[in-house]
Design a protein around this motif. Structure first.
Motif, PDB file in Angstrom:
ATOM      1  N   SER A   7       0.844  -1.187   0.000  1.00  0.00           N
ATOM      2  CA  SER A   7       0.000   0.000   0.000  1.00  0.00           C
ATOM      3  C   SER A   7       0.884   1.243   0.000  1.00  0.00           C
ATOM      4  O   SER A   7       2.083   1.163   0.310  1.00  0.00           O
ATOM      5  CB  SER A   7      -0.890   0.010   1.242  1.00  0.00           C
ATOM      6  OG  SER A   7      -0.099   0.180   2.406  1.00  0.00           O
ATOM      7  N   ARG A   9       0.987   3.559   2.135  1.00  0.00           N
ATOM      8  CA  ARG A   9       1.509   3.720   3.499  1.00  0.00           C
ATOM      9  C   ARG A   9       2.705   2.795   3.735  1.00  0.00           C
ATOM     10  O   ARG A   9       3.703   3.205   4.315  1.00  0.00           O
ATOM     11  CB  ARG A   9       0.403   3.414   4.512  1.00  0.00           C
ATOM     12  CG  ARG A   9       0.857   3.588   5.988  1.00  0.00           C
ATOM     13  CD  ARG A   9      -0.220   3.096   6.930  1.00  0.00           C
ATOM     14  NE  ARG A   9      -1.411   3.929   6.819  1.00  0.00           N
ATOM     15  CZ  ARG A   9      -1.606   5.049   7.527  1.00  0.00           C
ATOM     16  NH1 ARG A   9      -0.666   5.453   8.371  1.00  0.00           N
ATOM     17  NH2 ARG A   9      -2.707   5.740   7.387  1.00  0.00           N
ATOM     18  N   GLU A  10       2.598   1.557   3.262  1.00  0.00           N
ATOM     19  CA  GLU A  10       3.692   0.601   3.440  1.00  0.00           C
ATOM     20  C   GLU A  10       4.920   1.016   2.635  1.00  0.00           C
ATOM     21  O   GLU A  10       6.055   0.883   3.113  1.00  0.00           O
ATOM     22  CB  GLU A  10       3.236  -0.794   3.026  1.00  0.00           C
ATOM     23  CG  GLU A  10       2.218  -1.414   3.969  1.00  0.00           C
ATOM     24  CD  GLU A  10       1.587  -2.677   3.414  1.00  0.00           C
ATOM     25  OE1 GLU A  10       1.143  -3.516   4.211  1.00  0.00           O
ATOM     26  OE2 GLU A  10       1.530  -2.815   2.162  1.00  0.00           O
ATOM     27  N   TYR A  12       5.722   4.076   1.815  1.00  0.00           N
ATOM     28  CA  TYR A  12       6.292   5.249   2.482  1.00  0.00           C
ATOM     29  C   TYR A  12       7.100   4.816   3.708  1.00  0.00           C
ATOM     30  O   TYR A  12       8.224   5.301   3.924  1.00  0.00           O
ATOM     31  CB  TYR A  12       5.185   6.208   2.902  1.00  0.00           C
ATOM     32  CG  TYR A  12       5.688   7.406   3.681  1.00  0.00           C
ATOM     33  CD1 TYR A  12       6.360   8.450   3.031  1.00  0.00           C
ATOM     34  CD2 TYR A  12       5.523   7.478   5.060  1.00  0.00           C
ATOM     35  CE1 TYR A  12       6.842   9.539   3.741  1.00  0.00           C
ATOM     36  CE2 TYR A  12       6.004   8.565   5.781  1.00  0.00           C
ATOM     37  CZ  TYR A  12       6.657   9.593   5.118  1.00  0.00           C
ATOM     38  OH  TYR A  12       7.139  10.673   5.832  1.00  0.00           O
ATOM     39  N   ARG A  13       6.544   3.880   4.463  1.00  0.00           N
ATOM     40  CA  ARG A  13       7.250   3.401   5.653  1.00  0.00           C
ATOM     41  C   ARG A  13       8.575   2.742   5.266  1.00  0.00           C
ATOM     42  O   ARG A  13       9.603   2.976   5.902  1.00  0.00           O
ATOM     43  CB  ARG A  13       6.372   2.406   6.415  1.00  0.00           C
ATOM     44  CG  ARG A  13       7.036   1.816   7.662  1.00  0.00           C
ATOM     45  CD  ARG A  13       6.102   0.891   8.426  1.00  0.00           C
ATOM     46  NE  ARG A  13       6.785   0.278   9.546  1.00  0.00           N
ATOM     47  CZ  ARG A  13       6.998   0.874  10.711  1.00  0.00           C
ATOM     48  NH1 ARG A  13       6.569   2.116  10.900  1.00  0.00           N
ATOM     49  NH2 ARG A  13       7.643   0.261  11.682  1.00  0.00           N
ATOM     50  N   TYR A  55       9.465   4.045  13.530  1.00  0.00           N
ATOM     51  CA  TYR A  55      10.088   3.194  12.504  1.00  0.00           C
ATOM     52  C   TYR A  55      11.078   2.197  13.097  1.00  0.00           C
ATOM     53  O   TYR A  55      11.279   1.118  12.539  1.00  0.00           O
ATOM     54  CB  TYR A  55      10.776   4.070  11.464  1.00  0.00           C
ATOM     55  CG  TYR A  55       9.805   5.003  10.775  1.00  0.00           C
ATOM     56  CD1 TYR A  55       9.048   4.570   9.693  1.00  0.00           C
ATOM     57  CD2 TYR A  55       9.613   6.310  11.225  1.00  0.00           C
ATOM     58  CE1 TYR A  55       8.140   5.409   9.070  1.00  0.00           C
ATOM     59  CE2 TYR A  55       8.705   7.155  10.616  1.00  0.00           C
ATOM     60  CZ  TYR A  55       7.968   6.705   9.535  1.00  0.00           C
ATOM     61  OH  TYR A  55       7.057   7.534   8.929  1.00  0.00           O
TER      62      TYR A  55
END
Length: 216
Positions: A7, A9-10, A12-13, A55
């Motif tokens: 996703s 979000r994933e 970006y992380r 993180y």
């Protein structure tokens, strides 16, 4: 979104974690792993200290990721060289290239231990992958037969470092000689101890490899 696709979000992380690790390597290059500061990394990335902890749980968690990456990189390098049939000398050259490419990565896993830090157990499994590749090559290139010496006899019952590899004591001895002697040369070279001595470290390294290949 396709099944199994990350996703936004994933992604970006993952990107932020990669940036944090990159900054960590830069910091280790100047201050050493013991001086690693998450707050300093956060500042460089324009983040608050607490935000960075979303993180990585802490310094040790970050170091663990770097250690895992380093071991995995060397394990893949060794296996690729072994599978390519490059032999003991090719494996040695691959190890030296890997070490010279990023000395800080080398020292993180083979240098002075970081005070207060203990690597996770899963790194042992990766380290054994590295040794398995070395043992495979040593077994395929056994030198002339020789009578067992005290070390070889000792290794018959003391080979936990080799995991469950079926190598006989003569191969264990050869692999251990390769590992210790070449790491000794590399550690001295990367630490700058040959600077000003007037010889080429690569020539010394090659001489050690040739001696090991001949069973000396």
């Amino acid at each position: 979104m396709a099944a199994g696709a990350a996703s936004p979000r994933e992604r970006y992380r993952s990107q932020v974690r990669a940036e944090i690790k990159s900054k960590a390597w830069e910091q280790i290059a100047t201050s050493g792993a013991s001086g690693l500061s998450l707050n300093a990394i956060a500042k460089e990335l324009g983040m608050s200290g607490p935000a960075l902890y979303r993180y990585f749980d802490g310094r040790d968690d970050l170091i663990t990721e770097l250690v895992r990456d380093a071991y995995r990189s060397l394990a893949d390098t060794f296996r690729a060289a072994a599978d390519a049939g490059s032999g003991l000398s090719g494996l040695a050259r691959a190890m030296r290239r890997w070490a010279l490419e990023d000395p800080q990565r080398y020292f993180l896993v083979y240098g002075t231990p970081v005070p207060g830090y203990r690597a996770p157990d899963d790194t042992t499994a990766t380290a054994r992958e590295i040794m398995a590749a070395l043992l495979d090559v040593c077994a395929a290139e056994q030198p002339r037969a020789a009578s067992p010496d005290a070390l070889e006899s000792h290794l018959a019952d003391h080979h936990g470092w080799a995991g469950d590899h079926p190598a006989p004591p003569s191969v264990l001895r050869r692999a251990l000689a390769f590992w210790t002697r070449l790491h000794g040369v590399l550690s001295l070279e990367l630490a700058g101890h040959f600077t000003g001595m007037g010889f080429d470290p690569e020539t010394l390294f090659t001489a050690e490899v040739n001696a090991l290949a001949d069973g000396e």
